[in-house]
Design a protein around this motif. Sequence first.
Motif, PDB file in Angstrom:
ATOM      1  N   ARG A 286       0.825  -1.215   0.000  1.00 18.44           N
ATOM      2  CA  ARG A 286       0.000   0.000   0.000  1.00 18.44           C
ATOM      3  C   ARG A 286       0.855   1.258   0.000  1.00 18.44           C
ATOM      4  O   ARG A 286       0.542   2.240  -0.673  1.00 18.44           O
ATOM      5  CB  ARG A 286      -0.947  -0.027   1.202  1.00 18.44           C
ATOM      6  N   ILE A 287       1.966   1.243   0.751  1.00 17.31           N
ATOM      7  CA  ILE A 287       2.883   2.389   0.732  1.00 17.31           C
ATOM      8  C   ILE A 287       3.476   2.570  -0.653  1.00 17.31           C
ATOM      9  O   ILE A 287       3.586   3.692  -1.165  1.00 17.31           O
ATOM     10  CB  ILE A 287       3.988   2.181   1.784  1.00 17.31           C
ATOM     11  N   TYR A 288       3.845   1.453  -1.290  1.00 18.24           N
ATOM     12  CA  TYR A 288       4.457   1.512  -2.634  1.00 18.24           C
ATOM     13  C   TYR A 288       3.502   2.139  -3.647  1.00 18.24           C
ATOM     14  O   TYR A 288       3.879   3.039  -4.397  1.00 18.24           O
ATOM     15  CB  TYR A 288       4.837   0.095  -3.062  1.00 18.24           C
ATOM     16  N   PHE A 289       2.251   1.681  -3.669  1.00 17.09           N
ATOM     17  CA  PHE A 289       1.302   2.197  -4.653  1.00 17.09           C
ATOM     18  C   PHE A 289       0.901   3.635  -4.358  1.00 17.09           C
ATOM     19  O   PHE A 289       0.905   4.488  -5.239  1.00 17.09           O
ATOM     20  CB  PHE A 289       0.048   1.307  -4.695  1.00 17.09           C
ATOM     21  N   GLU A 290       0.558   3.912  -3.114  1.00 15.80           N
ATOM     22  CA  GLU A 290      -0.014   5.216  -2.795  1.00 15.80           C
ATOM     23  C   GLU A 290       1.031   6.329  -2.758  1.00 15.80           C
ATOM     24  O   GLU A 290       0.729   7.468  -3.103  1.00 15.80           O
ATOM     25  CB  GLU A 290      -0.759   5.127  -1.465  1.00 15.80           C
ATOM     26  N   SER A 291       2.274   6.019  -2.395  1.00 14.25           N
ATOM     27  CA  SER A 291       3.300   7.050  -2.337  1.00 14.25           C
ATOM     28  C   SER A 291       3.747   7.496  -3.724  1.00 14.25           C
ATOM     29  O   SER A 291       4.208   8.623  -3.899  1.00 14.25           O
ATOM     30  CB  SER A 291       4.505   6.552  -1.538  1.00 14.25           C
ATOM     31  N   GLN A 292       3.620   6.613  -4.724  1.00 14.44           N
ATOM     32  CA  GLN A 292       4.059   6.942  -6.073  1.00 14.44           C
ATOM     33  C   GLN A 292       2.907   7.186  -7.038  1.00 14.44           C
ATOM     34  O   GLN A 292       3.127   7.374  -8.235  1.00 14.44           O
ATOM     35  CB  GLN A 292       4.941   5.806  -6.623  1.00 14.44           C
ATOM     36  N   GLY A 293       1.683   7.171  -6.524  1.00 14.04           N
ATOM     37  CA  GLY A 293       0.534   7.420  -7.396  1.00 14.04           C
ATOM     38  C   GLY A 293       0.308   6.337  -8.419  1.00 14.04           C
ATOM     39  O   GLY A 293      -0.273   6.582  -9.477  1.00 14.04           O
ATOM     40  N   LYS A 294       0.741   5.103  -8.121  1.00 11.62           N
ATOM     41  CA  LYS A 294       0.560   4.000  -9.061  1.00 11.62           C
ATOM     42  C   LYS A 294      -0.812   3.371  -8.874  1.00 11.62           C
ATOM     43  O   LYS A 294      -1.438   3.506  -7.822  1.00 11.62           O
ATOM     44  CB  LYS A 294       1.644   2.934  -8.862  1.00 11.62           C
ATOM     45  N   THR A 295      -1.268   2.675  -9.894  1.00  8.91           N
ATOM     46  CA  THR A 295      -2.519   1.927  -9.799  1.00  8.91           C
ATOM     47  C   THR A 295      -2.229   0.444  -9.959  1.00  8.91           C
ATOM     48  O   THR A 295      -1.208   0.058 -10.539  1.00  8.91           O
ATOM     49  CB  THR A 295      -3.517   2.357 -10.889  1.00  8.91           C
ATOM     50  N   HIS A 296      -3.124  -0.386  -9.445  1.00  5.91           N
ATOM     51  CA  HIS A 296      -2.937  -1.832  -9.606  1.00  5.91           C
ATOM     52  C   HIS A 296      -3.802  -2.367 -10.739  1.00  5.91           C
ATOM     53  O   HIS A 296      -4.143  -3.545 -10.763  1.00  5.91           O
ATOM     54  CB  HIS A 296      -3.265  -2.564  -8.302  1.00  5.91           C
ATOM     55  N   TYR A 297      -4.177  -1.508 -11.668  1.00  2.79           N
ATOM     56  CA  TYR A 297      -4.903  -1.911 -12.865  1.00  2.79           C
ATOM     57  C   TYR A 297      -4.302  -1.169 -14.056  1.00  2.79           C
ATOM     58  O   TYR A 297      -3.560  -0.197 -13.892  1.00  2.79           O
ATOM     59  CB  TYR A 297      -6.395  -1.583 -12.741  1.00  2.79           C
ATOM     60  N   ALA A 298      -4.594  -1.629 -15.258  1.00  2.00           N
ATOM     61  CA  ALA A 298      -4.091  -1.010 -16.486  1.00  2.00           C
ATOM     62  C   ALA A 298      -5.254  -0.671 -17.400  1.00  2.00           C
ATOM     63  O   ALA A 298      -6.068  -1.544 -17.714  1.00  2.00           O
ATOM     64  CB  ALA A 298      -3.110  -1.949 -17.205  1.00  2.00           C
TER      65      ALA A 298
END
Length: 321
Positions: A286-298
């Motif tokens: 969760r830190i990885y995705f939310e800190s960099q503004g990434k999404t877990h979908y394409a």
Amino acid sequence: MYNEESNVDLMCDRLRQSLATLGMPWEVLFIDDGSRDRTAELLTAQALRTPGFRFIKLRRNFGQTAAIMAGIDHACGEIIVPLDGDLQNDPADIAMLIAKMEEGYDVVSGWRRNRQDASLKRVLPSRIANGLISRISGVHLHDYGCTLKAYKRSMLTGFRLYGEMHRFVPIFASWQGARVVEMPVNHHPRRFGSSKYGLERIFKVLLDLMVVKFLTQYETKPIYVFGGVGMLFLGGGTLAGLYALWLKLVDGVSFILTPLPLMCMFGFIAGLMCMLLGLLAEVLVRIYFESQGKTHYAVDSITEAGADTAASPPDHPEPAR
């Protein structure tokens, strides 16, 4: 290219001949992976006198995957075709791969059906590895090791390649919804130089496949992996404890006469540690995705009224791979 001085000029001549017939803009990136012979000198001369040729020299030998990643990073085109520099892959097949891609595919993977390598040392181990990779990944290809493939750039955006993972790009792409097809390509015997691979790469490939499997299917849900292993340990510890009690109460066997109590304690401790690791991994994800503004979908495309074409928004957060 790595220590391929005898192949440089002939490879460049074949590339010029095959690319001249494409009827579309092209560029060629030569990646010198820390060669110790005259490969860099010859490639420099070729790049200076041939428009469309670019030469990138790495500081040392980082390996084929790193060299391919460098080529992808510096490429400008919308279609990327990696090619080995030993002349075993045929540059004339590039047009055929691109024509197949125009049928609507995102990845066209080369298949060296008539492979011109040593049968026992390279072909047989490769077939075994390809079968294992297909079974584990669920993406059924005959030849993962063939470097000659065609990719849409959009399928290569958002993930990095490490280890020996360049051969797993079709798996990455397929798991992200890409249309993948395989087609036979030419394969020639090596005329100059020697192969840079041995049997030890099979074990590296299988270990890398475990990483690929985890990152693509469990990256956003690591608790399923760690929790599953933890449940196995807890289940084993419980069974060991119950059997120890059975022996004590029914047969009168003392706890100190059997290793079952130790196995019970080990199972519970290992199970709890796996559970805690899974929870910690969930927090890190969760830190990885939310800190960099990434999404877990394409996102493939977005269609709305008044738009001429369906296209992904340019400022959309980068999908995770």
